[in-house]
Design an enzyme around this catalytic site. Structure first.
Site, PDB file in Angstrom:
ATOM      1  N   ARG A   1      -7.182  -1.458  -6.609  1.00  0.00           N
ATOM      2  CA  ARG A   1      -7.328  -1.828  -5.196  1.00  0.00           C
ATOM      3  C   ARG A   1      -7.467  -0.600  -4.304  1.00  0.00           C
ATOM      4  O   ARG A   1      -8.301  -0.571  -3.397  1.00  0.00           O
ATOM      5  CB  ARG A   1      -6.156  -2.689  -4.728  1.00  0.00           C
ATOM      6  CG  ARG A   1      -6.133  -4.070  -5.359  1.00  0.00           C
ATOM      7  CD  ARG A   1      -4.900  -4.849  -4.963  1.00  0.00           C
ATOM      8  NE  ARG A   1      -3.703  -4.109  -5.372  1.00  0.00           N
ATOM      9  CZ  ARG A   1      -2.502  -4.265  -4.833  1.00  0.00           C
ATOM     10  NH1 ARG A   1      -2.300  -5.122  -3.871  1.00  0.00           N
ATOM     11  NH2 ARG A   1      -1.482  -3.564  -5.281  1.00  0.00           N
TER      12      ARG A   1
ATOM     13  N   ASN B   1      -4.716  -8.388  -5.453  1.00  0.00           N
ATOM     14  CA  ASN B   1      -4.425  -8.839  -6.808  1.00  0.00           C
ATOM     15  C   ASN B   1      -4.256 -10.353  -6.779  1.00  0.00           C
ATOM     16  O   ASN B   1      -3.484 -10.878  -5.983  1.00  0.00           O
ATOM     17  CB  ASN B   1      -3.132  -8.212  -7.336  1.00  0.00           C
ATOM     18  CG  ASN B   1      -3.300  -6.772  -7.769  1.00  0.00           C
ATOM     19  OD1 ASN B   1      -4.411  -6.312  -8.013  1.00  0.00           O
ATOM     20  ND2 ASN B   1      -2.206  -6.052  -7.853  1.00  0.00           N
TER      21      ASN B   1
END
Length: 101
Positions: free
Chosen positions: A19, A37
């Site tokens: 990320r 996520n």
């Protein structure tokens, strides 16, 4: 015109700073959106920007950072000429590119 994609990346992509690297790449390309996520162990998100920059971003997603092992990148949504309404709805208030929890 802006292109809007909603993406899902599967493989070994959680717990490897995917990320954070995705955010840095998107910011470098001047894209807006977010990444998070998902409960199914994938990383998912939305990106909006010029088509050429989205193409570069998709190339990044297919590789990911060195610690990741990307198996697949699925485009859940891909709008070539996204309207302002489409973009506002997809970004959900994001003004830059955010990592969400």
């Amino acid at each position: 015109m802006s292109q809007l994609i909603q993406f899902k990346v599967t493989g070994d992509v959680q717990g490897v700073n995917f990320r954070s690297y995705t955010q840095k790449e998107a910011q470098k390309l001047g894209l807006k959106g977010h990444v998070y996520n998902h409960d199914d162990s994938s990383v998912q998100g939305v990106a909006v920007g010029p088509a050429d920059k989205i193409k570069q971003f998709q190339s990044f997603l297919s590789k990911g950072p060195s610690a990741a092992e990307v198996h697949n990148v699925e485009l859940i949504q891909n709008k070539q000429d996204a309207s302002e309404e489409d973009i506002k709805s997809a970004l959900g208030g994001s003004t830059g590119f955010e990592v969400r929890r």
